[in-house]
Design a protein around this motif. Structure first.
Motif, mmCIF file in Angstrom:
data_model
loop_
_atom_site.group_PDB
_atom_site.id
_atom_site.type_symbol
_atom_site.label_atom_id
_atom_site.label_comp_id
_atom_site.label_asym_id
_atom_site.label_seq_id
_atom_site.Cartn_x
_atom_site.Cartn_y
_atom_site.Cartn_z
ATOM 1 N N LEU A 1 50.829 48.409 42.143
ATOM 2 C CA LEU A 1 50.214 47.101 41.886
ATOM 3 C C LEU A 1 50.869 46.524 40.643
ATOM 4 O O LEU A 1 50.893 47.156 39.585
ATOM 5 C CB LEU A 1 48.711 47.244 41.672
ATOM 6 N N PHE A 2 51.401 45.327 40.757
ATOM 7 C CA PHE A 2 52.187 44.743 39.675
ATOM 8 C C PHE A 2 51.316 43.932 38.708
ATOM 9 O O PHE A 2 50.178 43.591 38.993
ATOM 10 C CB PHE A 2 53.292 43.866 40.253
ATOM 11 N N GLY B 1 46.050 38.820 46.628
ATOM 12 C CA GLY B 1 44.879 38.322 47.318
ATOM 13 C C GLY B 1 44.751 38.800 48.749
ATOM 14 O O GLY B 1 43.750 38.536 49.402
ATOM 15 N N ALA B 2 45.774 39.528 49.245
ATOM 16 C CA ALA B 2 45.751 39.982 50.637
ATOM 17 C C ALA B 2 45.672 41.501 50.729
ATOM 18 O O ALA B 2 46.041 42.085 51.744
ATOM 19 C CB ALA B 2 47.005 39.484 51.364
ATOM 20 N N HIS B 3 45.172 42.145 49.676
ATOM 21 C CA HIS B 3 45.061 43.602 49.665
ATOM 22 C C HIS B 3 43.835 43.987 48.825
ATOM 23 O O HIS B 3 43.294 43.167 48.083
ATOM 24 C CB HIS B 3 46.331 44.234 49.090
ATOM 25 N N PRO B 4 43.368 45.233 48.934
ATOM 26 C CA PRO B 4 42.138 45.650 48.243
ATOM 27 C C PRO B 4 42.354 46.244 46.855
ATOM 28 O O PRO B 4 41.396 46.719 46.240
ATOM 29 C CB PRO B 4 41.581 46.726 49.187
ATOM 30 N N HIS C 1 41.239 42.034 44.367
ATOM 31 C CA HIS C 1 41.597 41.236 43.205
ATOM 32 C C HIS C 1 42.205 39.946 43.739
ATOM 33 O O HIS C 1 43.398 39.860 43.969
ATOM 34 C CB HIS C 1 42.609 42.004 42.355
ATOM 35 N N ALA C 2 41.373 38.950 43.960
ATOM 36 C CA ALA C 2 41.828 37.759 44.671
ATOM 37 C C ALA C 2 42.570 36.774 43.784
ATOM 38 O O ALA C 2 43.502 36.113 44.212
ATOM 39 C CB ALA C 2 40.636 37.065 45.326
ATOM 40 N N THR C 3 42.162 36.634 42.533
ATOM 41 C CA THR C 3 42.800 35.653 41.671
ATOM 42 C C THR C 3 43.055 36.221 40.301
ATOM 43 O O THR C 3 42.413 37.163 39.864
ATOM 44 C CB THR C 3 41.910 34.400 41.510
ATOM 45 N N SER C 4 44.008 35.680 39.600
ATOM 46 C CA SER C 4 44.310 36.108 38.246
ATOM 47 C C SER C 4 43.534 35.242 37.267
ATOM 48 O O SER C 4 42.760 34.377 37.649
ATOM 49 C CB SER C 4 45.814 35.972 37.986
ATOM 50 N N LEU C 5 43.770 35.461 35.959
ATOM 51 C CA LEU C 5 43.019 34.739 34.943
ATOM 52 C C LEU C 5 43.271 33.240 34.995
ATOM 53 O O LEU C 5 42.421 32.449 34.625
ATOM 54 C CB LEU C 5 43.394 35.281 33.552
ATOM 55 N N GLY D 1 43.695 31.480 37.659
ATOM 56 C CA GLY D 1 43.258 30.903 38.918
ATOM 57 C C GLY D 1 44.251 30.947 40.049
ATOM 58 O O GLY D 1 43.961 30.491 41.148
ATOM 59 N N LYS D 2 45.427 31.501 39.796
ATOM 60 C CA LYS D 2 46.438 31.590 40.844
ATOM 61 C C LYS D 2 46.283 32.908 41.594
ATOM 62 O O LYS D 2 45.556 33.795 41.167
ATOM 63 C CB LYS D 2 47.829 31.466 40.223
ATOM 64 N N PRO D 3 46.959 33.047 42.729
ATOM 65 C CA PRO D 3 46.823 34.282 43.515
ATOM 66 C C PRO D 3 47.053 35.521 42.666
ATOM 67 O O PRO D 3 47.886 35.523 41.766
ATOM 68 C CB PRO D 3 47.900 34.126 44.593
ATOM 69 N N GLY D 4 46.309 36.567 42.960
ATOM 70 C CA GLY D 4 46.394 37.800 42.187
ATOM 71 C C GLY D 4 47.724 38.502 42.361
ATOM 72 O O GLY D 4 48.599 38.054 43.088
ATOM 73 N N PRO D 5 47.881 39.635 41.708
ATOM 74 C CA PRO D 5 49.165 40.343 41.709
ATOM 75 C C PRO D 5 49.504 40.933 43.072
ATOM 76 O O PRO D 5 48.626 41.407 43.790
ATOM 77 C CB PRO D 5 48.941 41.452 40.680
ATOM 78 N N PRO D 6 50.780 40.930 43.420
ATOM 79 C CA PRO D 6 51.202 41.545 44.677
ATOM 80 C C PRO D 6 51.243 43.062 44.533
ATOM 81 O O PRO D 6 51.192 43.606 43.427
ATOM 82 C CB PRO D 6 52.603 40.973 44.884
ATOM 83 N N ALA D 7 51.346 43.742 45.649
ATOM 84 C CA ALA D 7 51.428 45.201 45.669
ATOM 85 C C ALA D 7 52.467 45.616 46.699
ATOM 86 O O ALA D 7 52.801 44.861 47.612
ATOM 87 C CB ALA D 7 50.075 45.815 45.994
#
Length: 385
Positions: A109-110, A198-201, A303-307, A309-315
């Motif tokens: 997870l980045f 946003g597309a992973h748990p 983890h859907a969004t970052s601080l 408000g943009k999409p969360g980190p990719p994995a």
């Protein structure tokens, strides 16, 4: 006296998450000690001990009679998969399994670094991640194939002057001598799944490193040297250790958008300092503390969004075959740096060790709860081969 066949040797079990390797051994003893399968072994061991002298008996560290069990290659509590088990005389063969190749699947997870290089540690810093793509990761993986030197993590069981490295780390002390890199070989390494934010748990842990841990954070993040190389105004080690608790902190490492067994492999971590990313050119901190405390893994809520408000980190899920001494957590940490960000290990599965492979010739842990009628024949067959 039970005069049946003495069963001993080596087999493998599928370790579940949230249990240490040592706990698996204790669980097996709980089921094996009262069993019919191992009654002949216990009877033979009792007869052997009855012939011992008083001095021999006194020297025994464990005077309680129970089935002798050991494991060949520790798995972190959050990890699952193949755990080699030696029973009786089989414990003497365990060192051979420490030296054999192993295969793993891990999720990186980045966007963050933790003191343990994984999702159960404390946040030490965050970095941009919106620039990371599947192509970036595939390109960066090239530098981790083949033979290279990897530094054992500060949270590892290696001994320095008679003391394990993780003991120094827990005390907030630097090792008395420089930790030397060791040769490792990665014979296979591939990206098997790319997961957009946003597309992973998987998610970063919520706990931040505290002020009292700043001495260790300074050692592993090389904070002063890093600030000088980046030309960043020093925020102090305390700020670095606290992650993003104060204004910008690690975010000021780059103006770009916001962005985990094994270290020389997982255990935890370290490869020297890299002043520039191999892919994006973003400078990176390099060594983050790792711990091997036996703690429960955190929940991997989405983890859907970052601080911002943009999409969360990719994995990314990666698959590898490596030599002994390789830490997957360190690879996850180093891969994060290589793509101009940070990375933690969020999942780890050991799929093969030696001749034992997941889903083929290992005992399922859940079989233990079903009773000896379920696990007995399976263990007997594996130990007889």
């Amino acid at each position: 006296m039970n005069t049946g066949k003495i069963i001993q040797g080596v087999f493998a079990i599928n370790k579940p998450p949230a249990k240490s390797s040592a706990q698996i051994v204790r669980d097996l003893q709980k089921h094996f000690n009262p069993s019919n399968l191992f009654a002949p072994w216990l009877a033979a061991e009792k007869k052997k001990r009855d012939r011992e002298s008083n001095n021999q008996r006194q020297r025994r560290r464990n005077k309680h009679l129970q089935v002798k069990i050991g494991h060949g290659g520790t798995l972190d509590p959050i990890a699952t998969g193949v755990l080699i088990i030696g029973v009786g005389a089989g414990t003497k063969a365990l060192n051979g399994f420490l030296e054999c190749t192993k295969s793993y699947e891990a999720v990186v997870l980045f966007g963050a670094a933790t003191d343990s290089y994984d999702c159960v540690g404390k946040i030490l810093g965050r970095a941009p991640y919106s620039h990371i793509t599947k192509e970036n990761v595939e390109e960066a993986l090239q530098q981790f194939r083949g033979e290279f030197l990897q530094r054992p993590p500060i949270f590892s069981a290696l001994r320095i002057q008679g003391k394990r490295l993780y003991e120094y780390a827990r005390e907030g002390k630097e090792a008395p001598v420089e930790i030397q890199k060791r040769r490792v070989v990665v014979s296979e390494l591939e990206l098997v799944e790319w997961m957009e934010g946003g597309a992973h748990p998987f998610s970063w842990p919520e706990e931040e490193a505290e002020q009292g841990e700043q001495a260790v954070a300074k050692q592993i993040l090389h904070a002063e040297k890093l600030d000088a190389e980046l030309g960043v105004k020093s925020h102090g080690v305390g700020d670095l250790a606290a992650g993003v608790g104060t204004k910008r902190k690690w975010e000021c490492v780059a103006e770009a958008d916001q962005a985990g067994d094994e270290p020389e492999a997982w255990d935890p971590r370290g490869r020297g300092i890299s002043t520039k990313s191999a892919v994006s050119g973003v400078p990176q901190p390099s060594e983050v503390l790792q711990h091997i405390n036996e703690i429960e893994p955190v929940s991997t809520t989405e983890h859907a969004t970052s601080l911002n408000g943009k999409p969360g980190p990719p994995a990314a899920k990666i698959r590898m075959t490596v030599t002994s001494g390789f830490y997957v957590r360190s690879l996850c940490h180093d891969l994060g740096q290589a793509v101009g960000s940070m990375g933690i290990m969020s999942q780890l599965i050991r799929t093969r060790q030696g001749q034992f492979s997941l889903g083929e010739n290992i005992l399922e842990y859940d079989d233990l709860a079903k009773g000896e009628g379920e696990w007995g024949p399976k263990v007997s067959e594996m130990l007889s081969n």
